[in-house]
Design a protein around this motif. Structure first.
Motif, PDB file in Angstrom:
ATOM      1  N   ALA A 150       1.015  -1.125   0.191  1.00  0.00           N
ATOM      2  CA  ALA A 150       0.294  -0.125  -0.410  1.00  0.00           C
ATOM      3  C   ALA A 150       0.827   1.227   0.144  1.00  0.00           C
ATOM      4  CB  ALA A 150      -1.234   0.118   1.314  1.00  0.00           C
ATOM      5  N   GLY A 151       2.133   0.676   0.458  1.00  0.00           N
ATOM      6  CA  GLY A 151       2.871   2.382   0.887  1.00  0.00           C
ATOM      7  C   GLY A 151       4.069   2.474  -0.268  1.00  0.00           C
ATOM      8  N   LEU A 152       3.687   1.133  -1.178  1.00  0.00           N
ATOM      9  CA  LEU A 152       4.482   2.036  -2.613  1.00  0.00           C
ATOM     10  C   LEU A 152       3.450   2.019  -3.497  1.00  0.00           C
ATOM     11  CD1 LEU A 152       6.903  -1.512  -2.622  1.00  0.00           C
ATOM     12  CD2 LEU A 152       8.074   0.932  -2.514  1.00  0.00           C
ATOM     13  N   ALA A 153       2.108   1.774  -3.485  1.00  0.00           N
ATOM     14  CA  ALA A 153       1.302   2.016  -4.802  1.00  0.00           C
ATOM     15  C   ALA A 153       0.557   3.764  -4.278  1.00  0.00           C
ATOM     16  CB  ALA A 153       0.185   1.890  -4.388  1.00  0.00           C
ATOM     17  N   VAL A 154       0.746   4.271  -2.869  1.00  0.00           N
ATOM     18  CA  VAL A 154       0.946   5.171  -2.585  1.00  0.00           C
ATOM     19  C   VAL A 154       2.279   6.570  -3.203  1.00  0.00           C
ATOM     20  CG1 VAL A 154       0.856   7.219  -0.953  1.00  0.00           C
ATOM     21  CG2 VAL A 154      -0.571   5.044  -0.762  1.00  0.00           C
ATOM     22  N   TYR A 155       3.313   5.477  -2.629  1.00  0.00           N
ATOM     23  CA  TYR A 155       4.672   6.674  -3.667  1.00  0.00           C
ATOM     24  C   TYR A 155       4.610   6.467  -5.142  1.00  0.00           C
ATOM     25  CZ  TYR A 155       9.336   7.230  -5.453  1.00  0.00           C
ATOM     26  OH  TYR A 155      10.706   7.617  -5.368  1.00  0.00           O
ATOM     27  N   LEU A 156       3.983   5.599  -5.366  1.00  0.00           N
ATOM     28  CA  LEU A 156       3.640   5.456  -6.904  1.00  0.00           C
ATOM     29  C   LEU A 156       2.474   6.828  -7.860  1.00  0.00           C
ATOM     30  CD1 LEU A 156       4.441   1.637  -8.203  1.00  0.00           C
ATOM     31  CD2 LEU A 156       6.224   3.812  -8.298  1.00  0.00           C
ATOM     32  N   PHE A 157       2.301   6.709  -7.157  1.00  0.00           N
ATOM     33  CA  PHE A 157       0.838   7.542  -7.396  1.00  0.00           C
ATOM     34  C   PHE A 157       0.922   8.702  -7.532  1.00  0.00           C
ATOM     35  CE2 PHE A 157      -2.594  10.057  -6.152  1.00  0.00           C
ATOM     36  CZ  PHE A 157      -3.760   9.129  -7.662  1.00  0.00           C
ATOM     37  N   ILE A 158       1.798   8.718  -6.255  1.00  0.00           N
ATOM     38  CA  ILE A 158       1.816  10.218  -6.093  1.00  0.00           C
ATOM     39  C   ILE A 158       3.184  11.004  -7.230  1.00  0.00           C
ATOM     40  CG2 ILE A 158       3.425  12.808  -4.398  1.00  0.00           C
ATOM     41  CD1 ILE A 158       1.718  10.840  -2.287  1.00  0.00           C
ATOM     42  N   VAL A 159       4.416  10.290  -7.400  1.00  0.00           N
ATOM     43  CA  VAL A 159       5.508   9.933  -8.381  1.00  0.00           C
ATOM     44  C   VAL A 159       4.577  10.020  -9.354  1.00  0.00           C
ATOM     45  CG1 VAL A 159       7.619   8.895 -10.375  1.00  0.00           C
ATOM     46  CG2 VAL A 159       6.673   9.093  -6.779  1.00  0.00           C
ATOM     47  N   GLY A 160       3.716   9.400 -10.056  1.00  0.00           N
ATOM     48  CA  GLY A 160       3.111   9.549 -11.631  1.00  0.00           C
ATOM     49  C   GLY A 160       2.358  11.198 -11.553  1.00  0.00           C
ATOM     50  N   GLY A 161       1.465  11.125 -10.200  1.00  0.00           N
ATOM     51  CA  GLY A 161       0.735  12.308 -10.829  1.00  0.00           C
ATOM     52  C   GLY A 161       1.699  13.919 -11.249  1.00  0.00           C
ATOM     53  N   GLN A 162       3.406  14.280  -9.710  1.00  0.00           N
ATOM     54  CA  GLN A 162       3.939  14.816 -10.432  1.00  0.00           C
ATOM     55  C   GLN A 162       5.258  14.872 -11.750  1.00  0.00           C
ATOM     56  OE1 GLN A 162       7.021  14.482  -7.591  1.00  0.00           O
ATOM     57  NE2 GLN A 162       5.660  15.383  -5.925  1.00  0.00           N
ATOM     58  N   LEU A 163       4.949  13.239 -12.421  1.00  0.00           N
ATOM     59  CA  LEU A 163       5.532  13.326 -13.661  1.00  0.00           C
ATOM     60  C   LEU A 163       4.617  13.586 -14.560  1.00  0.00           C
ATOM     61  CD1 LEU A 163       7.113  10.011 -13.668  1.00  0.00           C
ATOM     62  CD2 LEU A 163       8.749  12.237 -13.746  1.00  0.00           C
ATOM     63  N   LYS A 164       3.283  13.600 -14.545  1.00  0.00           N
ATOM     64  CA  LYS A 164       2.133  14.131 -15.488  1.00  0.00           C
ATOM     65  C   LYS A 164       2.200  15.184 -15.362  1.00  0.00           C
ATOM     66  CE  LYS A 164      -0.962  10.496 -15.163  1.00  0.00           C
ATOM     67  NZ  LYS A 164      -2.185  10.353 -14.954  1.00  0.00           N
ATOM     68  N   LYS A 165       2.238  16.390 -14.561  1.00  0.00           N
ATOM     69  CA  LYS A 165       2.507  17.685 -14.548  1.00  0.00           C
ATOM     70  C   LYS A 165       4.056  18.128 -14.826  1.00  0.00           C
ATOM     71  CE  LYS A 165       1.974  19.360 -10.061  1.00  0.00           C
ATOM     72  NZ  LYS A 165       2.091  20.102  -9.447  1.00  0.00           N
ATOM     73  N   ILE A 166       4.664  17.878 -14.612  1.00  0.00           N
ATOM     74  CA  ILE A 166       5.944  17.789 -15.900  1.00  0.00           C
ATOM     75  C   ILE A 166       5.888  17.904 -16.883  1.00  0.00           C
ATOM     76  CG2 ILE A 166       8.324  17.358 -16.295  1.00  0.00           C
ATOM     77  CD1 ILE A 166       8.236  16.782 -13.118  1.00  0.00           C
ATOM     78  N   ALA A 167       5.404  16.810 -17.862  1.00  0.00           N
ATOM     79  CA  ALA A 167       5.251  16.375 -18.879  1.00  0.00           C
ATOM     80  C   ALA A 167       4.058  17.573 -19.958  1.00  0.00           C
ATOM     81  CB  ALA A 167       4.544  15.122 -19.328  1.00  0.00           C
ATOM     82  N   THR A 168       3.346  18.454 -19.024  1.00  0.00           N
ATOM     83  CA  THR A 168       2.095  18.778 -18.922  1.00  0.00           C
ATOM     84  C   THR A 168       3.545  20.036 -19.169  1.00  0.00           C
ATOM     85  OG1 THR A 168       0.225  17.694 -17.769  1.00  0.00           O
ATOM     86  CG2 THR A 168      -0.084  20.165 -18.560  1.00  0.00           C
ATOM     87  N   ASN A 169       3.721  20.424 -18.540  1.00  0.00           N
ATOM     88  CA  ASN A 169       4.928  22.100 -18.268  1.00  0.00           C
ATOM     89  C   ASN A 169       5.403  22.056 -19.463  1.00  0.00           C
ATOM     90  OD1 ASN A 169       3.757  22.861 -16.521  1.00  0.00           O
ATOM     91  ND2 ASN A 169       5.228  21.950 -14.864  1.00  0.00           N
ATOM     92  N   LEU A 170       6.185  21.078 -19.532  1.00  0.00           N
ATOM     93  CA  LEU A 170       7.615  20.615 -21.354  1.00  0.00           C
ATOM     94  C   LEU A 170       6.226  20.622 -22.095  1.00  0.00           C
ATOM     95  CD1 LEU A 170       9.375  18.052 -20.144  1.00  0.00           C
ATOM     96  CD2 LEU A 170      10.070  20.030 -20.397  1.00  0.00           C
ATOM     97  N   GLU A 171       5.660  19.964 -22.334  1.00  0.00           N
ATOM     98  CA  GLU A 171       4.349  20.327 -23.539  1.00  0.00           C
ATOM     99  C   GLU A 171       4.680  21.248 -23.837  1.00  0.00           C
ATOM    100  OE1 GLU A 171       2.724  19.365 -27.452  1.00  0.00           O
ATOM    101  OE2 GLU A 171       3.642  17.855 -26.082  1.00  0.00           O
ATOM    102  N   SER A 172       3.656  23.120 -22.811  1.00  0.00           N
ATOM    103  CA  SER A 172       3.626  24.112 -23.081  1.00  0.00           C
ATOM    104  C   SER A 172       5.043  25.178 -22.640  1.00  0.00           C
ATOM    105  CB  SER A 172       2.955  24.313 -22.066  1.00  0.00           C
ATOM    106  OG  SER A 172       3.455  24.428 -20.454  1.00  0.00           O
ATOM    107  N   ALA A 173       5.709  24.460 -23.080  1.00  0.00           N
ATOM    108  CA  ALA A 173       7.615  25.158 -23.256  1.00  0.00           C
ATOM    109  C   ALA A 173       7.375  24.926 -24.412  1.00  0.00           C
ATOM    110  CB  ALA A 173       8.550  24.787 -22.123  1.00  0.00           C
TER     111      ALA A 173
END
Length: 108
Positions: free
Chosen positions: A14-37
């Motif tokens: 469960a801890g690993l799942a939460v960690y991967l969920f948080i990291v995935g959300g941050q990577l999606k945000k970074i991908a969106t910022n890179l696309e707009s840049a």
């Protein structure tokens, strides 16, 4: 003991799942910022294409100047050593100043 082991493994997963969920959300945000840049930098690429030939000329000129620097440095050293006076006698100092404005280092 078996129940505690199972609970421990479930908590770890469960801890690993939460960690991967948080990291995935941050990577999606970074991908969106890179696309707009990327889309906002498109006009800059057009300006850079117009500047590129001038930069190549500047780099060629800089290479020529950099190649001439050792020669210029050697010539400058020759000039400095040719005009530097060589003292024939030691410099004589006058008496040390006295009074309120006298420096303690002046007597040395």
């Amino acid at each position: 003991m078996v129940v505690l082991s199972v609970v421990d493994i479930v908590a770890l997963i469960a801890g690993l799942a939460v960690y991967l969920f948080i990291v995935g959300g941050q990577l999606k945000k970074i991908a969106t910022n890179l696309e707009s840049a990327r889309t906002s930098c498109a006009p800059i690429r057009g300006h850079a294409k117009a500047i590129a030939p001038g930069v190549e000329h500047i780099n060629r000129t800089g290479g020529v100047v950099a190649g001439a620097l050792p020669l210029l440095y050697g010539m400058a050293e020759g000039i400095v050593t040719g005009v530097t006076p060589k003292p024939t006698q030691p410099v004589e100092r006058g008496p040390a100043p006295t009074g309120l404005g006298a420096s303690p280092l002046a007597a040395a």
